[in-house]
Design an enzyme around this catalytic site. Structure first.
Site, PDB file in Angstrom:
ATOM      1  N   ALA A   1    -135.069  37.675  -9.721  1.00  0.00           N
ATOM      2  CA  ALA A   1    -134.915  38.241 -11.063  1.00  0.00           C
ATOM      3  C   ALA A   1    -134.675  37.098 -12.051  1.00  0.00           C
ATOM      4  CB  ALA A   1    -133.731  39.194 -11.066  1.00  0.00           C
TER       5      ALA A   1
ATOM      6  N   GLY B   1    -135.402  39.477  -5.898  1.00  0.00           N
ATOM      7  CA  GLY B   1    -136.440  40.423  -6.308  1.00  0.00           C
ATOM      8  C   GLY B   1    -137.816  40.056  -5.759  1.00  0.00           C
TER       9      GLY B   1
ATOM     10  N   GLU C   1    -137.889  41.357  -2.394  1.00  0.00           N
ATOM     11  CA  GLU C   1    -137.930  42.823  -2.509  1.00  0.00           C
ATOM     12  C   GLU C   1    -139.346  43.303  -2.828  1.00  0.00           C
ATOM     13  OE1 GLU C   1    -134.532  42.742  -5.115  1.00  0.00           O
ATOM     14  OE2 GLU C   1    -133.429  44.097  -3.805  1.00  0.00           O
TER      15      GLU C   1
ATOM     16  N   GLU D   1    -128.387  36.967  -3.586  1.00  0.00           N
ATOM     17  CA  GLU D   1    -127.578  37.684  -4.599  1.00  0.00           C
ATOM     18  C   GLU D   1    -126.073  37.567  -4.408  1.00  0.00           C
ATOM     19  OE1 GLU D   1    -130.349  38.747  -3.332  1.00  0.00           O
ATOM     20  OE2 GLU D   1    -131.562  39.780  -4.836  1.00  0.00           O
TER      21      GLU D   1
ATOM     22  N   ASP E   1    -125.499  25.282 -14.294  1.00  0.00           N
ATOM     23  CA  ASP E   1    -126.018  24.283 -13.367  1.00  0.00           C
ATOM     24  C   ASP E   1    -127.489  23.973 -13.665  1.00  0.00           C
ATOM     25  OD1 ASP E   1    -125.503  22.807 -10.764  1.00  0.00           O
ATOM     26  OD2 ASP E   1    -127.347  23.874 -10.333  1.00  0.00           O
TER      27      ASP E   1
ATOM     28  N   ASP F   1    -118.898  -6.699   1.697  1.00  0.00           N
ATOM     29  CA  ASP F   1    -117.430  -6.712   1.710  1.00  0.00           C
ATOM     30  C   ASP F   1    -117.005  -8.168   1.890  1.00  0.00           C
ATOM     31  OD1 ASP F   1    -115.314  -4.111   2.341  1.00  0.00           O
ATOM     32  OD2 ASP F   1    -114.531  -6.153   2.566  1.00  0.00           O
TER      33      ASP F   1
HETATM   34  N1  LIG Z   1    -110.274   6.846  -1.971  1.00  0.00           N
HETATM   35  C1  LIG Z   1    -110.539   7.757  -2.895  1.00  0.00           C
HETATM   36  O1  LIG Z   1    -110.235   8.951  -2.743  1.00  0.00           O
HETATM   37  C2  LIG Z   1    -111.299   7.361  -4.126  1.00  0.00           C
HETATM   38  C3  LIG Z   1    -111.987   8.322  -4.859  1.00  0.00           C
HETATM   39  C4  LIG Z   1    -112.730   7.932  -5.968  1.00  0.00           C
HETATM   40  C5  LIG Z   1    -112.735   6.609  -6.346  1.00  0.00           C
HETATM   41  N2  LIG Z   1    -112.019   5.692  -5.629  1.00  0.00           N
HETATM   42  C6  LIG Z   1    -112.072   4.308  -6.083  1.00  0.00           C
HETATM   43  O2  LIG Z   1    -112.965   3.592  -5.266  1.00  0.00           O
HETATM   44  C7  LIG Z   1    -112.546   2.230  -5.160  1.00  0.00           C
HETATM   45  C8  LIG Z   1    -112.409   1.860  -3.701  1.00  0.00           C
HETATM   46  O3  LIG Z   1    -111.459   2.711  -3.102  1.00  0.00           O
HETATM   47  P1  LIG Z   1    -111.358   2.912  -1.540  1.00  0.00           P
HETATM   48  O4  LIG Z   1    -110.444   4.073  -1.327  1.00  0.00           O
HETATM   49  O5  LIG Z   1    -112.712   2.930  -0.948  1.00  0.00           O
HETATM   50  O6  LIG Z   1    -110.611   1.581  -1.124  1.00  0.00           O
HETATM   51  P2  LIG Z   1    -110.546   0.861   0.301  1.00  0.00           P
HETATM   52  O7  LIG Z   1    -109.278   0.097   0.304  1.00  0.00           O
HETATM   53  O8  LIG Z   1    -110.801   1.817   1.390  1.00  0.00           O
HETATM   54  O9  LIG Z   1    -111.768  -0.142   0.277  1.00  0.00           O
HETATM   55  C9  LIG Z   1    -111.839  -1.262  -0.530  1.00  0.00           C
HETATM   56  C10 LIG Z   1    -112.739  -2.264   0.173  1.00  0.00           C
HETATM   57  O10 LIG Z   1    -113.076  -3.261  -0.755  1.00  0.00           O
HETATM   58  C11 LIG Z   1    -113.102  -4.489  -0.047  1.00  0.00           C
HETATM   59  N3  LIG Z   1    -113.000  -5.579  -1.005  1.00  0.00           N
HETATM   60  C12 LIG Z   1    -111.926  -6.051  -1.646  1.00  0.00           C
HETATM   61  N4  LIG Z   1    -112.298  -7.064  -2.467  1.00  0.00           N
HETATM   62  C13 LIG Z   1    -113.635  -7.219  -2.362  1.00  0.00           C
HETATM   63  C14 LIG Z   1    -114.607  -8.078  -2.936  1.00  0.00           C
HETATM   64  N5  LIG Z   1    -114.259  -9.019  -3.783  1.00  0.00           N
HETATM   65  N6  LIG Z   1    -115.905  -7.920  -2.597  1.00  0.00           N
HETATM   66  C15 LIG Z   1    -116.261  -6.966  -1.730  1.00  0.00           C
HETATM   67  N7  LIG Z   1    -115.386  -6.148  -1.133  1.00  0.00           N
HETATM   68  C16 LIG Z   1    -114.086  -6.260  -1.437  1.00  0.00           C
HETATM   69  C17 LIG Z   1    -111.972  -4.390   0.940  1.00  0.00           C
HETATM   70  O11 LIG Z   1    -112.142  -5.303   2.008  1.00  0.00           O
HETATM   71  C18 LIG Z   1    -112.106  -2.943   1.377  1.00  0.00           C
HETATM   72  O12 LIG Z   1    -112.973  -2.826   2.502  1.00  0.00           O
HETATM   73  C19 LIG Z   1    -111.263   2.141  -5.965  1.00  0.00           C
HETATM   74  O13 LIG Z   1    -111.558   1.709  -7.253  1.00  0.00           O
HETATM   75  C20 LIG Z   1    -110.764   3.573  -5.979  1.00  0.00           C
HETATM   76  O14 LIG Z   1    -109.934   3.858  -7.075  1.00  0.00           O
HETATM   77  C21 LIG Z   1    -111.326   6.030  -4.523  1.00  0.00           C
END
Ligand SMILES: NC(=O)c1ccc[n+]([C@@H]2O[C@H](COP(=O)([O-])OP(=O)(O)OC[C@H]3O[C@@H](n4cnc5c(N)ncnc54)[C@H](O)[C@@H]3O)[C@@H](O)[C@H]2O)c1
Length: 720
Positions: A69, A118, A121, A141, A298, A345
Site C-alpha cells: 500500500a 497489498g 494480497e 504490516e 526513514d 594501531d
Molecule cells: N567504546 C565505545 O562504546 C565507543 C563508542 C563510540 C565512540 N567511541 C570512541 O571511539 C574511540 C576509540 O574508542 P575504543 O573504545 O575503541 O578504544 P580502545 O581503547 O578499545 O581502542 C583504542 C585503540 O587505539 C590504539 N591507539 C592508541 N594510539 C594510537 C595511535 N597513535 N595510532 C593508532 N592506534 C592507536 C590503541 O592501541 C587501542 O588499540 C574513542 O574516541 C571513543 O570515544 C567509543
C-alpha cells in the site's frame, strides 16, 4: 487495448488471454495508492465486460511486482474513526479485490519481483501464482503496527495453513521463492525470463479445463480446515508465544492471530469483516502512528543520504586508526560490506584483538550458514592490519578511533594528515570532543569531520556525521557515502559537545543519578524504564557502555553544558568508578556479571552495591513507575528540544530517528519529539515544571525552553 490507465493497462493477446499489467507512471515502483485501487476496479469491470476474454494474467512493468500500500496515504485514512476505517477497508475489499477474485474466469499472478503487503494480497486474489526465483513475498504490516487489510489474514491461512500463516504474518518477514513454493503460497517457481510464459501456460491449462481453478479458488474462500481442538492448539499456543516475543507495546502480531482465530470458521466475506475490524483497531494505536511515521521518516533520511552520497562519490579504499573496540568494529563492517580497509594501531596487541574480534563475528555467521568459509576469507583479506602508515597515501578516507583524549587525538590527526592524499577525508570517531576543536592542528580542516559510530558497530545502525566549523560539504558528502556503503544510517549533525545523541543521552543519565541520590532503587528504575519500552534500563546501559567511559563523557558534557549537566554532588557513577566497578567489561558495575551457558555476560543483582552507594544517598524515596518514567524522560526530551532549537540536526525527524537508531529509543514511541507531541506539549511543560520543583540540584535539566512554552501556549506540535 481493453483498459489503459496511469497505473494499469489491460491488453488482450491471442486465445482470449488478458494481461493486466501494473506499471505506475512517473514512479520507480508499483504501489496501491488511491489511483491504482480505483484503476484496478475499472480494469476488472473492463475485463468482465469483454466476452472474448477467457483468462487473465497479472504482471508488472517494473522490477518489483507491487511493494504494498502507499504508506504516505495512511495518515488520511488512519485519522478517521475506527468504524469509518473498517468500513472504508471493507468497501475496497468488496469493490476492488473481491470483484477481481470473483471474475468468472481463471487468473494467474506472475510475481516478478517483491510482492509485499497489498502486493502479495493482489497475488493471493488470483487463482494461481507463478513466482520468479529471485522474487520475494511477505506481509510486513505488523512491523508498522498494523495487520494486512486486503484479505491477507483471510486468504493466506486458507492457502498455507494457519500455523504457517501465523508465522509469516506475525514475524513480518519476507519469504524467498523456495519457501513460498514449499509452503504452497505459490504454485510454481521459474527463472525470471520464463515467468510470463509460465503464467500464460498455467492460465491456458485452466481455460482448457486441465486445471480446476474453481476448486482452487474455493479453498481460499471456505472456512479453515481445522477442528476445534486443533484450532485451540494452534492459535492459543501461537498467541502466548508471539505475545512474549512482541511485548505489550506491539499489539499488532497478536491481533493478527486473534483475527485469524475468530475468522477460522467463517466464509471469506465474514472473515474479511473481522480483518477490517482488526486493522481499524490497530490503525488507531499510537504504536501504528509512530511506526508508520518512522517508516516515512526513514525514507526521507535515506533519500537525502543517497543524494549526498552521489555528490560525495564512492569510497574505494579506507583506513582506520586504532584497532580497539571501535576501530576493530569499523574495519569489520567496512570489509564485510565490500570496502577494503587498512587497520592501523601502534601496538601489535591491539591489532591482534581487532582481528580476532572480526574473526569471531565472521565465524558466527559461517556457523549460522549465513556466510561460506570462502566469503569469510574474502572479508578478512579486505582488512589489512598495519603498524605503519604504508598505503595511507592511497585511501579516500581515514577514520580515527584512538583513545578519547584530545591531546592524543590532536597529535595523531596532525601526523595522519601528512600521510594522506590532499583530497582524502579525515574523520574522527570521537564520542564527545568538539570536531571544531579537534580540527585546530590540521592544515586542511575543510577535509575533516566527525564520523561517530555506536557500539557495537556491526549492530547499531546510526552513524552521526558531524560538521565542524570549517568542514566542507564535500567532506560531509563523501563521509555519508562511506557510511551508506557500510550499510549504516548516517544522520548529518552540527558540532557541539556530545553531538546529537550523546548530548541528549547525557541528561537522561543525569536524571538517573539524581534519582539514585534521592534513594530510589536503581533496579526499580531499570524495571520501570524497560517496561516503558527501552531495551535496557539506565543502570544496565551504563554497565554495558562502561562506567569509565560514562564518567569520562560526563566530564566533557559538564564542561559543555554546566547549567544542566554539571552536578555539585558526588554521583553514584563516581562511586562505581572509584570502586573499580567498570561494568560488563570487568564483570561488575551496578550489577555483577557471570557468563551464561553461551558464554555471554548475564547480569545478577549484587547485594554489596547498596552499601557502596549508601554514603551518596540523601533520601529514601520510593516512586511509582509513572514518576520514575517522567523524571527520566523529561530531561532527555528537553535536551532533544534544545538540539532542535539550536539546529544541531536538520529536522525533528532526524533527531527522532537518530535516537531510535543510536540508543534504541523505543520505536513505537516514535522518538523524543514525537513523545512530547503525544504527551501534549502543554501537559509536558506542566509536568516538567512540577518535577523541576522537586529536582533539587538537577532543576536546570527539567526547565522547559521559552520556545517550548510558546508552543504549549499556541497549541503547536513538532509534527503535523
Ligand atoms: N567504546 C565505545 O562504546 C565507543 C563508542 C563510540 C565512540 N567511541 C570512541 O571511539 C574511540 C576509540 O574508542 P575504543 O573504545 O575503541 O578504544 P580502545 O581503547 O578499545 O581502542 C583504542 C585503540 O587505539 C590504539 N591507539 C592508541 N594510539 C594510537 C595511535 N597513535 N595510532 C593508532 N592506534 C592507536 C590503541 O592501541 C587501542 O588499540 C574513542 O574516541 C571513543 O570515544 C567509543
Amino acid at each position: 487495448m481493453i483498459y489503459s490507465g496511469k497505473a494499469i493497462t489491460v491488453t488482450e493477446s491471442d486465445g482470449g488471454i488478458a494481461e493486466l499489467c501494473f506499471d505506475l507512471k512517473d514512479d520507480s515502483v508499483n504501489k496501491f495508492n488511491a489511483l491504482t485501487l480505483n484503476e484496478l476496479q475499472e480494469a476488472t469491470a473492463a475485463i468482465a465486460a469483454r466476452s472474448s476474454i477467457r483468462g487473465v494474467i497479472v504482471t508488472s512493468g517494473k522490477p518489483v511486482f507491487i511493494v504494498g500500500a502507499d504508506i504516505t496515504e495512511f495518515g488520511t485514512l488512519f485519522g478517521a474513526s475506527e468504524d469509518d476505517i473498517a468500513e472504508k477497508i471493507l468497501e475496497i475489499n468488496r469493490t476492488v479485490f473481491n470483484a477481481f477474485e470473483d471474475l468468472p474466469l481463471p487468473s494467474v499472478a506472475a510475481i516478478n519481483g517483491i510482492a509485499l503487503g497489498g502486493g502479495f494480497e493482489m497475488a493471493l486474489v488470483c487463482d494461481y501464482r507463478v513466482m520468479a526465483d529471485t522474487a520475494r513475498v511477505g506481509f510486513p504490516e505488523t512491523k508498522l503496527g498494523i495487520i494486512p487489510g486486503y484479505g491477507g489474514t483471510t486468504r493466506l491461512p486458507r492457502l498455507i495453513g494457519a500455523d504457517n500463516a501465523i508465522e509469516w504474518i506475525a514475524s513480518g518477514k519476507e519469504q524467498a521463492a523456495d519457501q513460498a513454493l514449499k509452503f504452497g503460497a505459490v504454485d510454481a517457481v521459474v527463472s525470471p525470463e520464463l515467468l510470463r510464459d509460465a503464467a500464460v501456460s498455467l492460465v491456458k491449462q485452466c481455460v482448457d479445463g486441465k486445471l480446476d481453478y474453481r476448486a482452487k479458488r474455493q479453498e481460499k474462500q471456505a472456512p479453515l480446515k481445522l477442528n476445534a481442538i486443533e484450532a485451540t492448539m494452534v492459535f492459543e499456543t501461537a498467541k502466548a508465544f508471539v505475545a512474549g516475543q512482541a511485548g505489550p507495546h506491539y499489539p499488532a502480531p497478536v491481533t493478527a492471530i486473534k483475527v485469524m482465530q475468530k475468522a477460522a470458521g467463517m466464509s471469506r466475506d465474514e472473515a474479511l469483516r473481522e480483518e477490517a475490524r482488526g486493522i481499524a483497531k490497530m490503525a488507531r494505536t499510537q504504536a501504528a502512528k509512530n511506526l508508520v511515521g518512522l517508516f516515512l521518516g526513514d525514507q526521507l533520511l535515506s533519500k537525502s543520504g543517497k543524494s549526498l552520497a552521489k555528490k560525495g562519490g564512492k569510497v574505494e579504499r579506507a583506513a582506520v586508526l586504532g584497532a580497539g573496540i571501535m576501530g576493530g568494529g569499523i574495519a569489520y563492517q567496512s570489509a564485510v560490506k565490500g570496502t577494503p580497509i587498512i587497520m592501523k594501531d601502534i601496538a601489535q596487541a591491539g591489532i591482534d584483538l581487532g582481528l580476532s574480534e572480526a574473526g569471531t563475528l565472521l565465524s558466527r555467521q559461517v556457523e549460522r550458514g549465513k556466510m561460506t568459509v570462502a566469503e569469510m576469507t574474502g572479508v578478512l583479506n579486505r582488512i589489512q592490519p598495519s603498524l605503519s602508515y604504508d598505503g595511507f597515501d592511497n585511501v579516500d578516507i581515514v577514520v580515527e578511533a584512538v583513545v578519547e583524549n584530545p591531546k592524543v587525538k590532536h597529535a595523531v590527526l596532525a601526523e595522519t594528515e601528512t600521510k594522506m592524499r590532499s583530497d582524502a577525508i579525515l574523520a574522527s570517531n570521537t564520542s564527545t570532543i568538539s570536531i571544531t576543536h579537534l580540527a585546530e592542528p590540521l592544515k586542511r580542516p575543510e577535509n575533516f569531520c566527525g564520523m561517530h559510530f555506536f557500539n557495537p558497530v556491526h549492530r547499531m545502525p546510526l552513524v552521526e556525521v558531524i560538521r565542524g566549523e570549517k568542514t566542507a560539504e564535500d567532506a560531509i558528502a563523501r563521509t555519508v557515502s562511506y557510511a551508506l556503503a557500510m550499510g549504516k544510517k548516517p544522520v548529518v549533525v552540527n558540532d557541539c559537545p556530545g553531538f546529537l545523541v550523546n548530548r541528549i543521552l547525557s541528561p537522561y543519565i543525569g536524571a538517573f543519578m539524581g534519582l539514585v541520590r534521592r534513594g530510589v532503587d536503581f533496579v526499580a528504575i531499570d524495571r520501570a524504564m524497560e517496561r516503558f519500552g527501552w531495551p535496557m534500563g539506565p543502570a544496565y546501559l551504563c554497565d554495558v557502555v562502561g562506567i569509565d567511559t560514562g564518567v569520562h563523557a560526563g566530564a566533557v558534557m559538564a564542561q559543555g553544558f554546566p547549567d544542566r549537566m554539571k552536578y555539585d554532588f558526588k554521583t553514584c557513577h563516581e562511586v562505581m568508578f572509584e570502586n573499580d566497578r567498570l561494568g560488563q567489561k570487568n564483570g561488575r558495575g551496578y550489577y555483577a556479571y557471570e557468563a551464561d551457558q553461551k558464554g555471554r555476560p548475564k547480569k545478577i543483582v549484587d547485594e554489596s552495591v547498596a552499601a557502596l552507594l549508601a554514603p551518596v544517598i540523601e533520601g529514601s524515596e520510593t516512586l511509582d513507575d509513572e514518576t520514575i518514567v517522567d523524571s527520566m524522560m523529561i530531561p532527555m526530551c528537553l535536551e532533544a528540544v534544545r538540539c532542535f532549537e539550536d539546529g544541531i540536526a536538520s529536522s525533528a525527524t532526524d533527531i527522532d530517528l537518530a535516537l531510535i537508531y543510536g540508543i534504541g529509543f523505543p520505536p513505537f514511541r516514535g522518538g523524543a519529539l514525537h513523545y512530547i507531541d503525544d504527551f501534549g506539549i502543554a501537559s509536558f511543560v506542566a509536568r516538567a515544571d512540577e518535577l523541576a520543583a522537586s529536582a533539587g540540584p538537577l532543576k536546570g535539566a527539567y526547565l522547559p525552553t521559552d520556545k517550548l512554552r510558546e508552543m504549549a501556549a499556541s497549541g503547536d506540535a513538532f509534527f503535523g
